[in-house]
Design an enzyme around this catalytic site. Structure first.
Site, PDB file in Angstrom:
ATOM      1  N   ASN A 130       0.796  -1.226   0.000  1.00 56.02           N
ATOM      2  CA  ASN A 130       0.000   0.000   0.000  1.00 56.02           C
ATOM      3  C   ASN A 130       0.829   1.277   0.000  1.00 56.02           C
ATOM      4  O   ASN A 130       0.296   2.343  -0.242  1.00 56.02           O
ATOM      5  CB  ASN A 130      -0.967  -0.005   1.186  1.00 56.02           C
ATOM      6  CG  ASN A 130      -0.292  -0.311   2.500  1.00 56.02           C
ATOM      7  OD1 ASN A 130       0.378  -1.333   2.635  1.00 56.02           O
ATOM      8  ND2 ASN A 130      -0.433   0.555   3.457  1.00 56.02           N
ATOM      9  N   SER A 178     -11.271  -4.554   0.831  1.00 56.08           N
ATOM     10  CA  SER A 178     -11.892  -3.451   1.578  1.00 56.08           C
ATOM     11  C   SER A 178     -12.587  -2.503   0.614  1.00 56.08           C
ATOM     12  O   SER A 178     -12.025  -2.116  -0.407  1.00 56.08           O
ATOM     13  CB  SER A 178     -10.821  -2.710   2.380  1.00 56.08           C
ATOM     14  OG  SER A 178     -11.367  -1.546   2.962  1.00 56.08           O
ATOM     15  N   HIS A 180     -13.508   0.774   0.609  1.00 59.81           N
ATOM     16  CA  HIS A 180     -13.096   2.145   0.274  1.00 59.81           C
ATOM     17  C   HIS A 180     -11.815   2.205  -0.543  1.00 59.81           C
ATOM     18  O   HIS A 180     -11.422   3.274  -0.997  1.00 59.81           O
ATOM     19  CB  HIS A 180     -13.004   3.014   1.538  1.00 59.81           C
ATOM     20  CG  HIS A 180     -11.858   2.710   2.444  1.00 59.81           C
ATOM     21  ND1 HIS A 180     -10.812   3.572   2.615  1.00 59.81           N
ATOM     22  CD2 HIS A 180     -11.604   1.653   3.243  1.00 59.81           C
ATOM     23  CE1 HIS A 180      -9.960   3.059   3.490  1.00 59.81           C
ATOM     24  NE2 HIS A 180     -10.416   1.904   3.884  1.00 59.81           N
ATOM     25  N   CYS A 304      -2.383   5.598   7.680  1.00 59.32           N
ATOM     26  CA  CYS A 304      -2.598   5.165   9.049  1.00 59.32           C
ATOM     27  C   CYS A 304      -1.481   5.609   9.985  1.00 59.32           C
ATOM     28  O   CYS A 304      -1.637   5.568  11.191  1.00 59.32           O
ATOM     29  CB  CYS A 304      -2.728   3.644   9.108  1.00 59.32           C
ATOM     30  SG  CYS A 304      -3.878   3.023   7.894  1.00 59.32           S
TER      31      CYS A 304
END
Ligand SMILES: *Cc1c(COP(=O)(O)O)cnc(C)c1O
Length: 365
Positions: A130, A178, A180, A304
């Site tokens: 990511n 996921s 979103h 995050c």
């Protein structure tokens, strides 16, 4: 999604007509998600987010296979949803091997083979990272896993809806996604569980999701996830080419206009919409604030961890020094971006870099 908030608010577990409507919508969404992965719909369990899917896969497989062994193999560049699940299991007697990666962020298959012991039960390696966008050799990993009779989980949260995924071709046992991350709503995810896979549940209560995940379902979210899956299946290919072209335009434009800049991740085996760079001698946070002033939304590290000043574990794992890693910026492009957006960044960022470098204690080295 809207009708399922206001008019069709029935609880899918009840038996009146309103409830049936919700239940049918939920099952339709399940079929759409299954279709996107070439799975069958009873192999899809809806969850509350990608993080839950990862926790479920890693902890659920560890608990269910305790008698068989207590060793998990993962990589050092996983999302914290996997890494911290592993850390939590380590405190409870599970042994975990964290494989290193090369300078592009690719896991080494020989190292993986060497790590397998007779106590190993699960391999969990992400499909694409990511932060830097590197795509891992999951098909080869799945084969190694199968040859050794292990379970293989892949966190495909970055690739579902962006790269073609066929769970049978990939031969994975567990796969996280996921909403979103592919234009669906936040707060909904799913875990693909291959038929026959031994896995324990994390949530206990009612008989929802075929006894796998108790709790009244987030029907509007699930409907939205299903729709996102349907659209993704329709728009495959073309969108990827368009997004990659924009990403390459951004990459080339920045290379031309900024000195002492490096591109992170693999040049070819990389998500089409990800551009992660390090600009030397300055800090990512400063650049982000200036970019934000111009209406440009970017990240440094992962979303995050952006509130903390810790250097990205992924950039450290690919061998960057702390100083270089502090100058990281990540641009994530999507279907709504245009050439105009790209050209704006190419115009706006170089003077920001210049200004920050003038103020930097490291100077313009
Ligand atoms: C975003 C992301 C997650 C977490 O998903 P949430 O839905 O935000 O909980 C996990 N893994 C990867 C690779 C991600 O990109």
């Amino acid at each position: 999604m809207f009708p399922y908030f206001r008019k069709k608010y029935g609880n899918p577990s009840s038996i009146y007509k309103l409830a049936n409507e919700s239940d049918n919508a939920k099952e339709e969404a399940r079929e759409k998600v299954a279709k996107l992965l070439n799975a069958s719909s009873n192999e899809i369990v809806f969850t509350g987010c990608g993080t839950e899917s990862d926790n479920y896969a890693v902890k659920g497989a560890a608990f269910a296979n305790r008698k068989k062994g207590n060793h998990i193999i993962t990589s050092s560049i996983e999302h914290h949803a996997v890494l911290n699940s592993c850390k939590w299991l380590e405190k409870r007697g599970v042994k975990v091997t964290y494989l290193g990666v090369d300078k592009y962020g690719v896991v080494n298959l020989d190292e993986l083979r060497d790590a397998i012991t007779d106590k190993t039960i699960l391999i969990s390696i992400m499909h694409a990272n990511n932060e830097v966008g590197t795509i891992e050799p999951v098909k080869e990993i799945a084969e190694i896993s199968r040859q050794n009779g292990l379970l293989f989980h892949t966190d495909a949260i970055q690739t579902v809806g962006k790269l073609p995924i066929d769970v049978n071709d990939l031969s994975v046992d567990l796969l996280s996604l996921s909403g979103h991350k592919f234009y669906g709503p936040k707060g909904v995810g799913a875990l693909y569980i291959r038929k026959g896979t031994k896995i324990d549940s994390l949530l206990h209560g009612g008989q929802h999701e075929r006894n796998r995940r108790a709790g009244t379902e987030n029907v509007p979210g699930i409907v939205g996830l299903g729709k996102a899956a349907e659209i993704a299946a329709e728009e495959f290919g073309e969108e990827e080419i368009k997004v990659k072209k924009l990403r390459d335009r951004l990459e080339n434009g920045l290379i031309e206009n900024i000195e002492n800049m490096i591109i992170n991740g693999h040049q070819e085996k990389r998500l089409p919409g990800t551009l992660n760079i390090c600009i030397k001698h300055i800090e990512g946070e400063g650049m982000l604030l200036h970019l934000n002033h111009h209406g440009i939304a970017a990240s440094s590290g992962s979303a995050c961890t952006s509130a903390s000043l810790k250097v990205s574990h992924v950039l450290t794992a690919i061998g960057l020094s702390h100083e270089t890693a502090h100058g990281s910026l990540r641009f994530s492009l999507g279907r709504d971006n245009t050439e105009k957006d790209i050209d704006k960044v190419i115009k706006v960022l170089p003077p920001i870099v210049e200004k920050l470098r003038e103020m930097s204690p490291f100077g313009k080295r």
